[in-house]
Motif scaffolding. Structure first.
Motif, mmCIF file in Angstrom:
data_model
loop_
_atom_site.group_PDB
_atom_site.id
_atom_site.type_symbol
_atom_site.label_atom_id
_atom_site.label_comp_id
_atom_site.label_asym_id
_atom_site.label_seq_id
_atom_site.Cartn_x
_atom_site.Cartn_y
_atom_site.Cartn_z
ATOM 1 N N ALA A 1 0.744 -1.269 -0.070
ATOM 2 C CA ALA A 1 -0.196 -0.051 -0.111
ATOM 3 C C ALA A 1 0.901 1.255 0.060
ATOM 4 O O ALA A 1 0.687 2.045 -0.691
ATOM 5 C CB ALA A 1 -0.924 0.074 1.141
ATOM 6 N N GLU A 2 1.842 1.300 0.981
ATOM 7 C CA GLU A 2 2.788 2.246 0.732
ATOM 8 C C GLU A 2 3.635 2.427 -0.454
ATOM 9 O O GLU A 2 3.822 3.502 -0.989
ATOM 10 C CB GLU A 2 3.713 2.332 2.097
ATOM 11 C CG GLU A 2 3.095 2.456 3.547
ATOM 12 C CD GLU A 2 3.962 2.047 4.676
ATOM 13 O OE1 GLU A 2 3.810 2.613 5.707
ATOM 14 O OE2 GLU A 2 4.827 0.993 4.299
ATOM 15 N N GLY A 3 4.057 1.236 -1.056
ATOM 16 C CA GLY A 3 4.734 1.236 -2.306
ATOM 17 C C GLY A 3 3.861 2.143 -3.326
ATOM 18 O O GLY A 3 4.531 2.828 -4.181
ATOM 19 N N LEU A 4 2.485 2.018 -3.277
ATOM 20 C CA LEU A 4 1.745 2.683 -4.377
ATOM 21 C C LEU A 4 1.779 4.223 -4.095
ATOM 22 O O LEU A 4 2.028 4.920 -5.091
ATOM 23 C CB LEU A 4 0.184 2.320 -4.242
ATOM 24 C CG LEU A 4 -0.081 0.688 -4.898
ATOM 25 C CD1 LEU A 4 -1.375 0.460 -4.569
ATOM 26 C CD2 LEU A 4 0.390 0.705 -6.261
ATOM 27 N N VAL A 5 1.820 4.586 -3.012
ATOM 28 C CA VAL A 5 2.130 5.794 -2.764
ATOM 29 C C VAL A 5 3.381 6.524 -3.331
ATOM 30 O O VAL A 5 3.638 7.487 -3.472
ATOM 31 C CB VAL A 5 1.919 6.266 -1.346
ATOM 32 C CG1 VAL A 5 2.154 7.790 -0.843
ATOM 33 C CG2 VAL A 5 0.555 5.887 -0.701
ATOM 34 N N VAL A 6 4.559 5.647 -2.800
ATOM 35 C CA VAL A 6 6.056 6.021 -3.172
ATOM 36 C C VAL A 6 5.970 6.282 -4.755
ATOM 37 O O VAL A 6 6.520 7.149 -5.187
ATOM 38 C CB VAL A 6 6.879 4.754 -2.876
ATOM 39 C CG1 VAL A 6 8.155 5.152 -3.409
ATOM 40 C CG2 VAL A 6 7.130 4.991 -1.380
ATOM 41 N N GLU A 7 5.328 5.037 -5.371
ATOM 42 C CA GLU A 7 5.242 5.234 -6.866
ATOM 43 C C GLU A 7 4.780 6.292 -7.521
ATOM 44 O O GLU A 7 5.097 6.966 -8.335
ATOM 45 C CB GLU A 7 4.604 3.971 -7.470
ATOM 46 C CG GLU A 7 5.028 3.973 -8.969
ATOM 47 C CD GLU A 7 4.262 2.754 -9.638
ATOM 48 O OE1 GLU A 7 4.766 1.809 -9.836
ATOM 49 O OE2 GLU A 7 2.976 2.939 -9.882
ATOM 50 N N ARG A 8 3.646 6.786 -6.982
ATOM 51 C CA ARG A 8 2.616 7.975 -7.258
ATOM 52 C C ARG A 8 3.512 9.323 -7.111
ATOM 53 O O ARG A 8 3.561 10.308 -8.017
ATOM 54 C CB ARG A 8 1.584 8.191 -6.782
ATOM 55 C CG ARG A 8 0.231 7.304 -7.253
ATOM 56 C CD ARG A 8 -1.089 7.710 -6.951
ATOM 57 N NE ARG A 8 -1.386 7.631 -5.470
ATOM 58 C CZ ARG A 8 -1.888 6.602 -4.816
ATOM 59 N NH1 ARG A 8 -1.993 5.545 -5.361
ATOM 60 N NH2 ARG A 8 -1.760 6.546 -3.612
ATOM 61 N N GLU A 9 4.361 9.252 -6.158
ATOM 62 C CA GLU A 9 4.994 10.598 -5.629
ATOM 63 C C GLU A 9 6.366 10.721 -6.766
ATOM 64 O O GLU A 9 6.562 11.888 -7.150
ATOM 65 C CB GLU A 9 5.576 10.439 -4.392
ATOM 66 C CG GLU A 9 4.537 10.943 -3.144
ATOM 67 C CD GLU A 9 4.085 12.352 -3.609
ATOM 68 O OE1 GLU A 9 4.971 13.357 -3.733
ATOM 69 O OE2 GLU A 9 2.817 12.698 -3.757
ATOM 70 N N VAL A 10 7.030 9.729 -6.827
ATOM 71 C CA VAL A 10 8.105 9.578 -7.559
ATOM 72 C C VAL A 10 7.468 9.738 -9.104
ATOM 73 O O VAL A 10 8.439 10.519 -9.720
ATOM 74 C CB VAL A 10 8.794 8.146 -7.431
ATOM 75 C CG1 VAL A 10 10.074 8.132 -8.706
ATOM 76 C CG2 VAL A 10 9.532 7.858 -6.386
ATOM 77 N N ASN A 11 6.669 9.243 -9.636
ATOM 78 C CA ASN A 11 6.057 9.289 -10.860
ATOM 79 C C ASN A 11 5.677 11.021 -11.077
ATOM 80 O O ASN A 11 6.153 11.645 -12.059
ATOM 81 C CB ASN A 11 4.768 8.619 -11.129
ATOM 82 C CG ASN A 11 4.070 9.068 -12.526
ATOM 83 O OD1 ASN A 11 3.763 9.937 -12.531
ATOM 84 N ND2 ASN A 11 4.201 8.179 -13.202
ATOM 85 N N ARG A 12 5.250 11.772 -10.039
ATOM 86 C CA ARG A 12 4.759 12.943 -10.087
ATOM 87 C C ARG A 12 6.129 13.851 -10.179
ATOM 88 O O ARG A 12 6.210 14.696 -11.130
ATOM 89 C CB ARG A 12 4.030 13.503 -8.813
ATOM 90 C CG ARG A 12 3.470 14.911 -9.045
ATOM 91 C CD ARG A 12 2.450 15.181 -8.001
ATOM 92 N NE ARG A 12 1.440 14.357 -7.647
ATOM 93 C CZ ARG A 12 0.824 13.750 -6.498
ATOM 94 N NH1 ARG A 12 1.891 13.833 -5.558
ATOM 95 N NH2 ARG A 12 -0.108 12.667 -6.624
ATOM 96 N N SER A 13 7.097 13.832 -9.200
ATOM 97 C CA SER A 13 8.068 14.508 -9.320
ATOM 98 C C SER A 13 9.000 14.203 -10.753
ATOM 99 O O SER A 13 9.352 15.340 -11.031
ATOM 100 C CB SER A 13 8.991 14.509 -8.085
ATOM 101 O OG SER A 13 9.444 12.897 -8.239
#
Length: 257
Positions: free
Chosen positions: A215-227
């Motif tokens: 679940a946290e991994g999905l948040v990490v991925e979205r953040e990295v993708n956005r930046s």
């Protein structure tokens, strides 16, 4: 000197690193550990190097810590960080040419992917020696093979051969022994065909997402993708050009197989 125990070959954007103490099955003494860490760090910092192949001079990949050195206390118990830094951005492809045991298994596990020859074999003999791992085995082995198989390896010290390692997901591929390094270098060249900044961002994303719960991994991925998108922008025309090249490459690969 370091050059006697480690051999680095650079061809274009691909570096090949050979553990070179064949008489002692590439056992890791203080010189080899320090040399490997130094080589990996400097190759990682070199913008001309897009991928690294790590292999051993036959007959073994790496027999682990040199127990003579360990007995003399010159290795400090192997408690220092792995010679392959976890935060490297450059992909590392392990070419496992023989036995990878204990600290040698940990070196293999620190690679991003593993190609083995039919002579590849893996064992975790930490417990048999009377020591515990310090270079990530308890994290990386269960991630590679699942926790029950990892426990089986660690509690018995039994060897796992190339075919079984392939079935268990420890190896990506098994190839004939004399094709091993060439195959690993070919995959490294495939990696080198992609912009290095993107590959290292992808490698770090896998690391960050794999270090937390799904679940946290999905948040990490979205953040990295956005930046990433904000920093690099999204050039539609360049994307269209690349898509054409990628489709052509894919058609060629599917036909080959």
């Amino acid at each position: 000197s370091m050059d006697d125990v480690l051999h680095v070959e650079i061809e274009g954007p691909v570096a090949t690193v050979w553990l070179n103490r064949p008489k002692v099955r590439n056992a890791l003494n203080a010189l080899l550990i320090g040399g490997l860490r130094e080589a990996m760090t400097s190759l990682d910092a070199n913008p001309a190097i897009a991928a690294i192949v790590l292999t051993g001079a036959d007959p073994a990949f790496c027999a682990g810590l040199d127990l003579d050195d360990l007995a003399e206390g010159t290795l400090g118990g192997g408690g220092s960080a792995s010679p392959i830094p976890a935060d490297m951005g450059t992909p590392v492809i392990g070419a496992v040419n023989g036995a990878a045991v204990t600290g040698g298994l940990e070196l293999a596990l620190a690679c991003d992917l593993l190609i083995g020859s039919e002579r590849a074999a893996f064992a975790d003999t930490h417990a048999r020696v009377g020591i515990l791992p310090g270079w990530g085995l308890s994290v990386e082995l269960p991630r590679a093979v699942g926790v029950r198989r990892a426990r089986q390896m660690s509690f018995t010290g039994n060897f796992v051969g190339a075919r079984q390692a392939l079935e268990w997901g420890l190896l990506n591929e098994v190839v004939p022994h004399d094709e091993l390094v060439v195959r690993a270098q070919a995959l490294a060249a495939d990696v080198a065909g992609i912009e290095a900044a993107t590959v290292s961002a992808m490698k770090r994303l896998y690391w960050a997402a794999g270090s937390v719960t799904p679940a946290e991994g999905l948040v990490v991925e979205r953040e990295v993708n956005r930046s990433w998108t904000e920093r690099c922008g999204f050039d539609r025309s360049a994307f269209a050009d690349r898509r054409g090249e990628i489709e052509a490459r894919g058609r060629g690969q599917v036909e080959v197989e």
